[in-house]
Design a protein around this motif. Sequence first.
Motif, mmCIF file in Angstrom:
data_model
loop_
_atom_site.group_PDB
_atom_site.id
_atom_site.type_symbol
_atom_site.label_atom_id
_atom_site.label_comp_id
_atom_site.label_asym_id
_atom_site.label_seq_id
_atom_site.Cartn_x
_atom_site.Cartn_y
_atom_site.Cartn_z
ATOM 1 N N ASN A 299 0.841 -1.211 0.000
ATOM 2 C CA ASN A 299 0.000 0.000 0.000
ATOM 3 C C ASN A 299 0.867 1.248 0.000
ATOM 4 O O ASN A 299 1.660 1.467 0.906
ATOM 5 C CB ASN A 299 -0.909 0.020 1.233
ATOM 6 C CG ASN A 299 -1.862 -1.156 1.236
ATOM 7 O OD1 ASN A 299 -2.445 -1.478 0.205
ATOM 8 N ND2 ASN A 299 -2.000 -1.798 2.380
ATOM 9 N N LEU B 34 -2.371 7.431 8.612
ATOM 10 C CA LEU B 34 -2.486 6.175 7.862
ATOM 11 C C LEU B 34 -1.287 5.268 8.140
ATOM 12 O O LEU B 34 -1.423 4.047 8.202
ATOM 13 C CB LEU B 34 -2.621 6.460 6.366
ATOM 14 C CG LEU B 34 -3.991 7.015 5.935
ATOM 15 C CD1 LEU B 34 -3.956 7.509 4.494
ATOM 16 C CD2 LEU B 34 -5.077 5.958 6.091
ATOM 17 N N THR C 184 -1.794 3.737 11.636
ATOM 18 C CA THR C 184 -2.771 2.652 11.693
ATOM 19 C C THR C 184 -2.370 1.472 10.810
ATOM 20 O O THR C 184 -3.150 0.546 10.623
ATOM 21 C CB THR C 184 -4.165 3.144 11.269
ATOM 22 O OG1 THR C 184 -4.055 3.743 9.966
ATOM 23 C CG2 THR C 184 -4.711 4.156 12.239
ATOM 24 N N SER D 94 -1.942 1.376 7.597
ATOM 25 C CA SER D 94 -2.611 1.318 6.310
ATOM 26 C C SER D 94 -1.693 1.633 5.141
ATOM 27 O O SER D 94 -2.056 1.410 3.999
ATOM 28 C CB SER D 94 -3.787 2.307 6.281
ATOM 29 O OG SER D 94 -4.583 2.156 7.423
ATOM 30 N N LEU E 173 -11.823 8.386 9.068
ATOM 31 C CA LEU E 173 -10.612 7.570 8.945
ATOM 32 C C LEU E 173 -10.619 6.446 9.973
ATOM 33 O O LEU E 173 -10.317 5.301 9.666
ATOM 34 C CB LEU E 173 -9.399 8.490 9.160
ATOM 35 C CG LEU E 173 -8.066 8.003 8.636
ATOM 36 C CD1 LEU E 173 -8.153 7.844 7.135
ATOM 37 C CD2 LEU E 173 -6.981 9.016 8.984
ATOM 38 N N PRO F 180 -8.472 2.160 5.919
ATOM 39 C CA PRO F 180 -7.997 0.795 5.649
ATOM 40 C C PRO F 180 -7.673 0.048 6.948
ATOM 41 O O PRO F 180 -7.794 -1.166 7.014
ATOM 42 C CB PRO F 180 -6.737 1.008 4.807
ATOM 43 C CG PRO F 180 -6.736 2.434 4.402
ATOM 44 C CD PRO F 180 -7.706 3.195 5.226
ATOM 45 N N GLY F 181 -7.249 0.781 7.983
ATOM 46 C CA GLY F 181 -6.991 0.133 9.274
ATOM 47 C C GLY F 181 -8.080 0.467 10.272
ATOM 48 O O GLY F 181 -7.870 0.364 11.473
ATOM 49 N N GLN G 69 -11.296 -3.744 10.302
ATOM 50 C CA GLN G 69 -10.777 -4.690 11.297
ATOM 51 C C GLN G 69 -11.841 -5.701 11.689
ATOM 52 O O GLN G 69 -11.555 -6.894 11.830
ATOM 53 C CB GLN G 69 -10.280 -3.922 12.517
ATOM 54 C CG GLN G 69 -8.882 -3.358 12.265
ATOM 55 C CD GLN G 69 -8.331 -2.624 13.466
ATOM 56 O OE1 GLN G 69 -9.023 -2.427 14.461
ATOM 57 N NE2 GLN G 69 -7.079 -2.207 13.355
ATOM 58 N N ARG H 210 -7.995 -8.656 2.825
ATOM 59 C CA ARG H 210 -7.309 -7.376 2.628
ATOM 60 C C ARG H 210 -8.308 -6.263 2.909
ATOM 61 O O ARG H 210 -9.494 -6.415 2.625
ATOM 62 C CB ARG H 210 -6.816 -7.247 1.185
ATOM 63 C CG ARG H 210 -5.737 -8.260 0.827
ATOM 64 C CD ARG H 210 -5.035 -7.835 -0.420
ATOM 65 N NE ARG H 210 -4.578 -6.446 -0.320
ATOM 66 C CZ ARG H 210 -3.916 -5.834 -1.295
ATOM 67 N NH1 ARG H 210 -3.681 -6.442 -2.425
ATOM 68 N NH2 ARG H 210 -3.515 -4.598 -1.144
ATOM 69 N N PRO H 211 -7.846 -5.156 3.478
ATOM 70 C CA PRO H 211 -8.786 -4.069 3.784
ATOM 71 C C PRO H 211 -9.541 -3.616 2.533
ATOM 72 O O PRO H 211 -8.965 -3.543 1.443
ATOM 73 C CB PRO H 211 -7.890 -2.949 4.299
ATOM 74 C CG PRO H 211 -6.613 -3.587 4.663
ATOM 75 C CD PRO H 211 -6.475 -4.823 3.829
ATOM 76 N N TYR I 253 -11.045 7.493 0.077
ATOM 77 C CA TYR I 253 -10.137 7.861 -1.003
ATOM 78 C C TYR I 253 -10.611 7.347 -2.357
ATOM 79 O O TYR I 253 -9.830 6.926 -3.186
ATOM 80 C CB TYR I 253 -8.712 7.393 -0.709
ATOM 81 C CG TYR I 253 -8.253 7.784 0.652
ATOM 82 C CD1 TYR I 253 -8.305 9.124 1.034
ATOM 83 C CD2 TYR I 253 -7.802 6.847 1.564
ATOM 84 C CE1 TYR I 253 -7.920 9.499 2.305
ATOM 85 C CE2 TYR I 253 -7.419 7.230 2.832
ATOM 86 C CZ TYR I 253 -7.484 8.557 3.195
ATOM 87 O OH TYR I 253 -7.104 8.929 4.448
#
Lengths: 351, 367, 302
Positions: B177, B233, B236, B238, C137, C142-143, C148, C158-159, C164
Motif C-alpha cells: 500500500n 495512515l 494505523t 494502512s 478515517l 484501511p486500518g 478490522q 485485505r482491507p 479515497y
Amino acid sequence: MSGLVLENVEKHYGSACAVTDVNLHLPEGKLVCFLGPSGCGKTTLLRMIAGLETLSAGEIRLDGQDIGHTPAHQRNFGMVFQSLALFPHMTVGENIAYPLKLRGVNKADQQARVSELLQLIQLQEMLDRPVAKLSGGQRQRVAIARAIAARPKLLLLDEPLSALDAKLRESMQVEIRQLQQRLNITTILVTHDQREAMTMADIVVVLGEHRVQQVGTPIEIYRNPANAFVADFIGSGNIFPAIALGHGRVGLPGGAALQVPICESIHAGTSIKMLVRPEDLQLSLPQATAGNRLQGTVTFVRDSGATIETTIACSGVSLTALSTPCQGIGLGIGSPVSVTIPAEACRVLTA
Amino acid sequence: MSEHDFSRRTFIKTVGVASVAAAALSFPFIKASAGDMKFHGKTLRLLTWSDDTGLAALRNIAATFEAKTGAKVIADRTGSTSEMVAKLKAGGDRPQYDIITLAGVGAEGLASAGLLEKPDLNRIPNLRDVPAQYQTGADGHGIGYLLWCNSLIYSTRTVKEAPDSYAALWDKDMAPNIFLPPPNWTEAMDLIIIAAKLAGGDAHNVEPGFKLLEKLKDRVITLGENPNQIAELFRTGSLDMGGLYAPAFFPKQIRDPSYGLGATFGMKEGFYTDLMLSVMPKHRPGDTDLAYAFIDHSLDPLVQGKMAEDIFNGPVNAKAIISAEARKSPYILTPEQISEKAIMHDNAFLATVHDQWIRRYTEIFSS
Amino acid sequence: MALSTLTRQVGVAPLRPAKTFSPTARAWLFLSPAMLFLGVLIAASLLVLRMSVGTKGAEWSGFSLASYAQLLEPYYLKSLLLTLRLALVSALIAVLLAIPVGYCMSRLQSPLLRRVFLAAVLLPLLVNLLLQSYGWLVILGPGGMVNQALMGLGLIDRPVMLLYNQTGVLMGLVQTAFPLAVLPIASAMRGVSRSYEEAAATLGASRAQVFRQVVLPMSLPGIITGATLVFAYNASSFVVLLLLGGRRVPMLAVMVHDQIAPLMNWPAASAAGVVLIVTTLAIMTFSEFVTGRRRRILEASQ
C-alpha cells in the motif's frame, strides 16, 4: 344492541383526567350532540370513538362488536375536523375520491360516486378546482362529502362550523341536519354552542367536568336539567338557593315562600337550588303578595329591541325576567314590581 | 516545491514572535553582544508559513535575530504560497512586509508582477558560503534560505530496510500500500520525471514514465494532500511507503515512535529539492539595512544547522553546522549530502508542461 | 360632536417634524444594507465572469474564449459530469435519509428532545471538517474499525477501500450536507398539521399510506428545497474531496483549485467556476419549474 355503545370509557394523560365514567348508547340513524364547555373532554371522547386516541379504560362497541382497539383507518368512520383538513395537494374531486381510492374502488365507480356527492352538496362545477380556491362554506361541504364518500357507519363532526361566520354557520347547521336525515347516517357532532346543539341534535349529551352530566332530547335537557351544571350551561336561567319547607314549599333567602313541584324525598330544612327560566317569569305592576307572586324592585333593564331583560331584586335573590316589547309595562330602574313565578316553571336542582 | 496548501493551512494567523521567545531561550547559540545592538528599537515585518517550517523559522531565525540585534520582528503567518502571493498583490505599492519567505513559484509570480526588489548580493556576506545554484532564485529576486527536500516515506514496521531506489515504489511485495503526492504539487512533477528515468526516458520524454505510473494505480491508497492524514495512515498500518514527500511536513510524528514513520534521502537516483526564497517587496515599510541583516542572519551557519536539525530541511549554506548527534539521523541533511545527491528541478521547463502533466497524472490516478 | 372633539384632541398631540422620505424611499432605505451586501456578492461574481474571458497574465485587459473552449475537452467534461453526478446522487441520498429524520423531528412533542435532535443533526456543522475526516478515517480507513471487524470475522483478508474514492467522497458529501436537507424538510413537515394525517387515517389510510400520500406530497416544497440546497452545496464541494477523496476524485472544484495553485491560470479557473455556477443555477431553475406549480398551490393553502 345496535348502534354505538360506550361502556365505562375513560381517558387520562398521566395523572390528568380528560374524561371518565362514560356510559352511552347512541341509536342508529340519530344525530347525537356532545355539548360542553371547552376542556370538558368532548373532543377527546369523539377522538376515542374515531380511533385517534387510545382508551385508558372501558369499551366501545359498534353493533355489538368491540372496536375500542381497532386502528382508525379500519373503523370506516367519516370525520370532519375543525380545521376541515382538506388536502391542499388534491383537487376537490381527488379529495372526495380519496377514501374510495384507499378502498380500491375502480376509477369509474369513483367518478360516479364523486359526481353524485358533488351534486348532493351542489358543487358539481368545482370538481377540478384546487381546494385553496373554495370559499369557507364550499370547503365545509367538500369536507362532509369526503367524510361520507365511502358510506361510513358513523359520521363524526368535530366543531366543524366554528370557523364560519354567524350567518353562514346557521345555514350550514340546517344543511348538515337535512343531509344527515336524508342519508339517515348515525352522526356525532361535537360543539360548545348550545344553540347549534338545540338546532341539530336528536339527542344531546351534556359533558362537563370530565364526565357525562345528562343525556336527553334538546327539550328535555332544557326543560329538565339534571343538575345545576346543566341548568347553568344550557340557556340562561335564574338559579338561586332555597330551603325546603315541606309540603311542596320552599323558602327564599329573603323569607318569602314559593309553592313548587318538589319531590317528597327532600326533607324539610334541606338546602336546595332552584331554577326558573327567565321567559317563565311574569311581571306586573305592584299587586298584593299572593301564592307565588312576590314583590321586588327593578335593578337593571336591558332592552335589545326584540326582547326586554329585566333584573329584579326579590326576597334576597336576583331574578331576570324575559319579556317581549308588547308585554312590557314600562319599568325603569328602581320601579317596584310584582313577579309571578308559576309553580310548574320551577325546577328543584340537586347539587 | 509543493504548494502544501493543506498542511500549511492550520489557520493560525498572526502570531507575534513573542510567543516563541521562551523557546528561543533554549537555543542560546547566538551570543548577543552590545556592539550588535545597532537595530535596537527598529521593527521588521515578516510573512512566513503557518506550519512547522514557519514556526521553526520564528524560533531559530527571528527569535535569535531579535536577541542579537535588539530589533523587533513582527511575524504574520499564512497557509500557502498562493495566499502569500495574494496578500502581497492585494497590498499593491504599499506592502505590509519587509521580508517574505516562500516557494520559488510564488517568488517568480511576484517578480514577474514587478512587486519585488532585486537584492544586492554584496550586502549579504554569508552568501559567499552558499553554492551558486542555491544563492538566488526567481531571476535574482529571491535569496535562497533553505532547501525543501523530498524523501521516500516508509513504514518502519513493514519495510525492514530503508529503500535505496525509487524503484521500491513499484515493488509490490515490499510495499503493498503506497501513497503518492497530489497532482498539483511539484513533487508529482518530480515523480513523473523519476518514473520516466526508471523507464528509460527523461524529462523531455515522459511517456514511458506515465506508463510506469499507471502500474501503481491499484496500490495507491491516496494522493496525500494532507500530511497529518498520511501520518495517521502510517500509524494505523494502512500505508507501507510513499513519496515524494518531505519529512519536514511532519517532524513531530517522525520523532514519535508510535507512528512507525521513516524517511530516507538515500536513494541512488538522488533526491529532489526545491529552493525556498526570501524576497524583499518594493516600497517596504521598514529599514533596508535591517532587512539585509535579517536575510544574512538566516544564512548564518549556526542558524542553518539548527533549522536543518529542527525540521529536516536542507541547509543552503555549505558550512552549516550540524551537530555530531544530528549527523547520525537519516532525516537530517548535511551540506555534504546536499552537494552529492540533491537534484534541483528546472522550474522554467516545468512551467511549460505543468498543465498537461497535472491532467495526465490526475487521469491516471482517478478512482 | 363630543366624540370627534375627543379624537381631534388626540390628533393635536405634537407631530414629529414631517419627514421628506416617502414610504417607498423609506422601504428602500430599510433594504439598503441587504442590497449593499448582495451587491458586493454580485460584483464578485461579475469579476469572476470578466476574468473568465481574460487571458493568463492579462485577466483584466485581454479577451479570449480559450478558457471556455478548453472546458470542452473530455478531461473537463468528464469532471463536470462527475461533479453533477456526485452532487445529484448525494442530494438524493441525503434527502432519503433526511425524510425519516425530519419527520421524526417534526413530530417530537417534548421541546427538550427536539433540541437534542436538532443538536445531533447540526453536529456536522459545528465540528470542524478536518476532525470529521479523522472520524471517518477511524471508522472506514484501511486500518479502521469496519475493516478490522470484517477481517476479524474472516470475511475479507485485505482491507476494503472505503475512503479515497468516489464512495468515500459520496459519504462525506452526504454527511456534511445532511443538515441542509433535514432542516427544510423538518420545517415543511412541521407545517403539515397533524389533523391532515388524522383525517387521512379516518378516511381509511394506513400509516404508510398517510405518509406516502399526504405527508410526503404536502412537504414536497421542503424536500425539493433540501435537495436543491444539498445539490448546490455539494456541486462546489472542495474540502471533502481533499480529505476523503484522497485527491483521486476529480470534481470541478479541484480543477478550479489546480488552475489557481500552482498554475495561476485565473481565466481557466474562473471559466470553470462560471460553468459550475451556470450549470447549478440551470438545474435549480429546472427543479423550480417542475415543482413550482404544486409549491404555489400548497403555499396558497397554508
